[in-house]
Scaffold this motif. Sequence first.
Motif, short mmCIF file in Angstrom:
data_model
loop_
_atom_site.label_atom_id
_atom_site.label_comp_id
_atom_site.label_asym_id
_atom_site.label_seq_id
_atom_site.Cartn_x
_atom_site.Cartn_y
_atom_site.Cartn_z
N GLN A 1 -12.27 -36.22 -19.79
CA GLN A 1 -11.07 -36.32 -18.97
C GLN A 1 -11.51 -36.50 -17.53
O GLN A 1 -12.12 -35.61 -16.95
CB GLN A 1 -10.19 -35.07 -19.11
CG GLN A 1 -8.89 -35.15 -18.30
CD GLN A 1 -7.92 -34.05 -18.66
OE1 GLN A 1 -7.97 -33.48 -19.74
NE2 GLN A 1 -7.02 -33.74 -17.73
N GLU A 2 -11.23 -37.67 -16.97
CA GLU A 2 -11.69 -37.93 -15.61
C GLU A 2 -10.85 -39.04 -14.97
O GLU A 2 -10.21 -39.85 -15.65
CB GLU A 2 -13.16 -38.33 -15.60
CG GLU A 2 -13.48 -39.60 -16.37
CD GLU A 2 -14.96 -39.93 -16.38
OE1 GLU A 2 -15.29 -41.09 -16.06
OE2 GLU A 2 -15.76 -39.02 -16.67
N PHE B 1 -9.14 -47.30 -13.02
CA PHE B 1 -8.04 -47.84 -13.79
C PHE B 1 -6.94 -46.81 -14.06
O PHE B 1 -5.87 -47.14 -14.56
CB PHE B 1 -8.55 -48.40 -15.13
CG PHE B 1 -9.54 -49.51 -14.98
CD1 PHE B 1 -9.13 -50.80 -14.70
CD2 PHE B 1 -10.90 -49.26 -15.10
CE1 PHE B 1 -10.04 -51.82 -14.55
CE2 PHE B 1 -11.82 -50.28 -14.97
CZ PHE B 1 -11.39 -51.57 -14.68
N GLY B 2 -7.21 -45.54 -13.79
CA GLY B 2 -6.23 -44.49 -14.05
C GLY B 2 -6.92 -43.23 -14.54
O GLY B 2 -8.16 -43.14 -14.57
N GLY C 1 -6.62 -42.15 -24.07
CA GLY C 1 -5.46 -42.33 -23.22
C GLY C 1 -5.84 -42.74 -21.81
O GLY C 1 -6.92 -42.41 -21.31
N LEU C 2 -4.94 -43.51 -21.19
CA LEU C 2 -5.11 -43.93 -19.81
C LEU C 2 -3.75 -43.80 -19.13
O LEU C 2 -2.81 -44.54 -19.47
CB LEU C 2 -5.62 -45.37 -19.75
CG LEU C 2 -6.14 -45.89 -18.41
CD1 LEU C 2 -7.33 -45.05 -17.93
CD2 LEU C 2 -6.54 -47.36 -18.52
N ASN C 3 -3.63 -42.86 -18.20
CA ASN C 3 -2.37 -42.59 -17.53
C ASN C 3 -2.33 -43.24 -16.15
O ASN C 3 -3.37 -43.37 -15.49
CB ASN C 3 -2.14 -41.09 -17.39
CG ASN C 3 -2.07 -40.38 -18.74
OD1 ASN C 3 -1.77 -40.99 -19.75
ND2 ASN C 3 -2.35 -39.09 -18.74
#
Length: 231
Positions: free
Chosen positions: A91-92, A96-97, A130-132
């Motif tokens: 998680q980082e 890009f998001g 995932g990409l938020n």
Amino acid sequence: LVGSVAMAGTPAPSPESGLGSLKLDLGAEAALYNFKGDGGSILAVVPELRVHGIAEGLVLFAELPVYSDDNLTNTTGLGDLRLGASVRVMQEATDFGAAWLDVEGGAEIPTAGGELGSENVNPFVGFVFGLNDIAKSEFDFTQTFEYKFVGGPAFNPYLGGQTDADIIFMRTDLSVPVWGNALVGALTVKQNYTVDPGEQQLFVGPSVVWKPTDAVSVDFGVDLPVWQALQ
């Protein structure tokens, strides 16, 4: 054609570890699988329990589907009990998001057996990426991959019956807020494959997530078949 309605508690994004901080998410999904011609339909109701807080990044989950099938078996009964765990391994923040990766595994365990379940313990492994806030926008992207090892005939609602082939399932979601945080729209792509004999299914459809409170979310969706090659 697959239509679904799901209700669930909103999971904690980064639960603290320790038994004193356990958090439970209760949810349920109702999905109706319609088959063309006189193929009938399958109604699936799937309650789910997710447990957070045992350790940082660890989530335990359990699902027990109930099927009502007027497609082939004309029966109603329990499916296999699905038990598993997921661990957040990354998680980082990136250019890009906000990126994250969960690795999961578990097994589907026979309950009532019969044509709506299986006679074998079928393990599965997979991941969720995932990409938020993609490129500082409000779009969120999620990619799910799962491989299930099938040791004998096992029920699969997408196929409308049993298969003894290993199954690959992939789901892609692209979502964006429509009305603040209370209403989120999404485009979903689902892919279902049998490894041998190589059956293929591709579904695309819209969904809407309504969040009346921080603790409750309701998901409405429809999957439209784009490509199917079944035996």
